[in-house]
Scaffold this active site. Structure first.
Site, PDB file in Angstrom:
ATOM      1  N   PHE A 196      61.076  18.184  42.502  1.00 33.68           N
ATOM      2  CA  PHE A 196      59.846  17.593  41.962  1.00 33.68           C
ATOM      3  C   PHE A 196      59.681  17.881  40.479  1.00 33.68           C
ATOM      4  O   PHE A 196      58.947  17.182  39.781  1.00 33.68           O
ATOM      5  CB  PHE A 196      58.619  18.123  42.729  1.00 33.68           C
ATOM      6  CG  PHE A 196      58.156  19.477  42.302  1.00 33.68           C
ATOM      7  CD1 PHE A 196      58.766  20.624  42.791  1.00 33.68           C
ATOM      8  CD2 PHE A 196      57.123  19.613  41.392  1.00 33.68           C
ATOM      9  CE1 PHE A 196      58.355  21.878  42.378  1.00 33.68           C
ATOM     10  CE2 PHE A 196      56.701  20.871  40.974  1.00 33.68           C
ATOM     11  CZ  PHE A 196      57.319  22.002  41.461  1.00 33.68           C
ATOM     12  N   LYS A 197      60.375  18.900  39.975  1.00 33.72           N
ATOM     13  CA  LYS A 197      60.218  19.269  38.576  1.00 33.72           C
ATOM     14  C   LYS A 197      60.701  18.180  37.623  1.00 33.72           C
ATOM     15  O   LYS A 197      60.389  18.214  36.442  1.00 33.72           O
ATOM     16  CB  LYS A 197      60.928  20.592  38.299  1.00 33.72           C
ATOM     17  CG  LYS A 197      60.259  21.759  39.028  1.00 33.72           C
ATOM     18  CD  LYS A 197      60.827  23.105  38.628  1.00 33.72           C
ATOM     19  CE  LYS A 197      60.001  24.244  39.180  1.00 33.72           C
ATOM     20  NZ  LYS A 197      60.256  24.482  40.621  1.00 33.72           N
ATOM     21  N   ASP A 198      61.443  17.201  38.139  1.00 31.55           N
ATOM     22  CA  ASP A 198      61.846  16.072  37.297  1.00 31.55           C
ATOM     23  C   ASP A 198      60.633  15.312  36.754  1.00 31.55           C
ATOM     24  O   ASP A 198      60.686  14.786  35.641  1.00 31.55           O
ATOM     25  CB  ASP A 198      62.735  15.101  38.088  1.00 31.55           C
ATOM     26  CG  ASP A 198      64.137  15.666  38.321  1.00 31.55           C
ATOM     27  OD1 ASP A 198      64.661  16.341  37.416  1.00 31.55           O
ATOM     28  OD2 ASP A 198      64.705  15.424  39.406  1.00 31.55           O
TER      29      ASP A 198
END
Ligand SMILES: *Cc1c(COP(=O)(O)O)cnc(C)c1O
Length: 434
Positions: A106-108
Site C-alpha cells: 500500500f505504500k506505493d
C-alpha cells in the site's frame, strides 16, 4: 493549504514547505490547519466515481488551490495508476487489496504521490533533493520505485540487517541510479532514529538539502485517504453503507489517513487498529496509559514499531477528546502463533492467501464483528503475500501466484553499504558521499 506543528499550533507553513521539511524543527508533525468536510453531495455520489476521480476530489478539498487543478489532476492520474479493489470473502467481510502498485504494498500510494509532488515543486536549477528514508521493509521498496529516475533527486534507504524479506531486500538494493541502500546492524527503530537525528544536524543540513519519505511526511498521508473513500464507494454500489475498517498498523500512518478521511466526512462506523506484539496503541486504548516501548521482532515485520510516529497526529485530530477517540478506534494485538493460525484459516475457508500483516487485520475484524454482526467489515491487505514467503506456512505459500515484476528481480546484483547503528558512522558516510 496551511499546516501547523503538533508542538506549536500557532505557527503555520505552506504545503510545499511541509513536504520538503517533512518534520518541523520542534520535532512535532505537520497537520493541516483546516480539514474541510467534503460536501454531502460528493459523499452521496461516491458510488459513481472512479478511483482517480475520487482522489482528485479529495485532494482538491484538502489542498485548496495549492496546486492548480489541471496540474493536480495530471499528477494524480500519473501517481494513482493502479487499482485498489474490494474483494468479497464472505457475507459482510471484504478485503481491500492495496498491493497492485509497483512495490506490491500500500505504500506505493504514498510514495508515488509524494515523489510527484516533490518533483512538481522542484524548480529548475535548484539543489538536488536528498530523500532519507528508514524502512522496516516496505517503505524502502515503495520509495525506491517511486523516485527511481526522477531528475534532481536521490534516495538513501536505511534498512535493518537481516530483518527484511528476500523480495523486499531485492526491491531495496537492486535499483542503482539515484537510489542507494544502507544495511544497518540494528532495528527499524535504530534506522528511524538515525534519520531523525540527521534532520536536526546543522552540518548535514548545510551541505545537503534533506527531506524525509517516511510516513511522517504529510504528502504520504494525504493519498492514503483516497482508497478509504474508494473502498466505501465500492461498498455503496453493493448497497452497504455501515462500514468498519480493520487496519494492520505499525507507525499508524495508514489508519491515521483513514481517520483523516473520516474527519473529511467519510461515514465510518469503526476503525480497528490491528497490531502484532508491538501493542503500544491497543494497550493504551485498554488502559489509558500511552507507553512507547522498544520494538520487538515479529513475523509481520513491517509493523515492528514500539513508538508509532503518527500517533501524535491521531491524538491531534481528536484535540484531547480521548472519549471520542476511544469510541471510534478499537485495538487488537496478536502474537506470531495467532498470526500463522489466521493465515491458515483464511486459506482453508476462502482459498485466499494473505500476508502476515493482513492476517492480523482479518483476525481483528472477525473478533470485532463477533459483537457487531450488523456492520460490513473491510480489512486492508497492505502487501502481496509473495513479499513474505518464509513466514507463510509452506502448504499455503505454495498457492501464492508470484507477479512477473518479482520474477524479474531474481538474479539482479545486490548493492548495499554495511553500516553500524551509530549516528557518527551514518554522518561520516553522508559527508564522504555527497
Ligand atoms: C508499512 C506497513 C504496515 C504498517 O503501516 P503503518 O502506516 O506504518 O501503520 C502494515 N503492513 C504492511 C505490509 C506495511 O508495509
Amino acid at each position: 493549504m496551511k499546516l501547523y506543528s503538533t508542538n506549536n499550533t500557532s505557527a503555520s507553513v505552506s504545503f510545499k514547505e511541509a513536504v520538503f521539511n517533512s518534520m518541523p524543527q520542534d520535532k512535532g508533525l505537520y497537520m493541516p490547519v483546516s480539514i474541510p468536510r467534503l460536501s454531502d453531495e460528493f459523499i452521496s455520489k461516491l458510488g459513481e466515481l472512479t478511483l482517480p476521480e475520487i482522489a482528485f476530489g479529495v485532494a482538491k478539498n484538502i489542498l485548496g488551490n495549492t496546486i492548480p487543478e489541471a496540474d493536480l489532476k495530471a499528477l494524480i492520474d500519473d501517481a494513482i495508476n493502479f487499482d485498489a479493489p474490494v474483494v468479497e470473502l464472505e457475507d459482510d467481510v471484504y478485503v481491500l487489496e492495496l498491493f497492485h502498485g509497483p512495490s506490491l504494498a500500500f505504500k506505493d500510494f504514498g510514495a508515488r504521490f509524494m515523489s510527484r509532488v516533490m518533483s512538481y515543486f522542484l524548480q529548475a536549477g535548484e539543489k538536488q533533493l536528498d530523500v532519507l528514508v528508514a524502512t522496516s521493509g516496505d517503505t524502502g521498496g515503495a520509495v525506491a520505485l517511486g523516485f527511481l529516475g526522477v531528475p534532481n533527486t536521490r534516495v538513501t534507504i536505511l534498512y535493518p540487517k537481516g530483518k527484511v524479506s528476500g523480495v523486499q531486500e531485492q526491491q531495496l538494493t537492486t535499483n542503482g541510479q539515484n537510489i542507494r541502500a544502507l544495511e544497518v546492524a540494528g532495528t527499524f527503530d535504530d534506522c528511524q532514529a538515525l534519520v531523525k537525528q540527521a534532520f536536526t544536524d546543522a552540518e548535514l543540513n548545510s551541505v545537503y538539502r534533506l527531506t524525509s519519505a517516511n510516513s511522517i511526511n504529510i504528502a504520504r498521508l494525504i493519498p492514503q485517504t483516497f482508497y478509504y473513500f474508494n473502498a466505501w464507494a465500492q461498498l455503496l454500489r453493493k448497497g452497504k453503507s455501515k462500514v468498519a475498517f480493520a487496519v494492520p498498523s505499525g507507525n499508524f500512518g495508514n489508519i491515521g489517513a483513514g481517520l483523516l478521511a473520516w474527519k473529511m466526512g467519510l461515514p465510518v462506523e469503526q476503525f480497528i487498529a490491528a497490531t502484532n506484539a508491538n501493542d503500544t496503541v491497543p494497550a493504551f486504548l485498554k488502559t489509558g496509559v500511552y507507553e512507547p516501548k522498544p520494538s520487538v521482532q515479529t513475523i509481520s515485520n513491517a509493523m515492528d514499531v514500539g513508538n508509532p510516529s503518527n500517533w501524535v497526529r491521531i491524538a491531534d485530530l481528536f484535540k484531547g477528546d480521548e472519549a471520542a477517540l476511544k469510541q471510534l478506534i478499537t485495538g487488537y494485538s496478536y502474537n506470531d502463533e495467532q498470526t500463522v493460525e489466521a493465515i491458515e484459516k483464511v486459506y482453508a475457508d476462502h482459498q485466499y492467501v494473505v500476508c502476515p500483516h493482513t492476517a492480523i487485520a482479518w483476525k481483528a475484524l472477525k473478533e470485532w464483528q463477533s459483537e457487531h454482526a450488523e456492520v460490513t467489515g473491510v480489512f486492508l491487505s497492505t502487501a502481496h503475500p509473495c513479499k513474505f514467503p518464509d513466514v507463510i506456512p509452506a502448504k499455503v505459500a505454495a498457492n501464492i501466484s508470484v507477479p512477473e515484476s518479482v520474477k524479474e528481480l531474481e538474479g539482479r546484483e545486490k548493492q548495499a553499504v554495511q553500516m553500524p547503528a551509530s549516528f557518527d558512522a551514518f554522518k561520516t558516510y553522508l559527508l564522504n558521499n555527497i
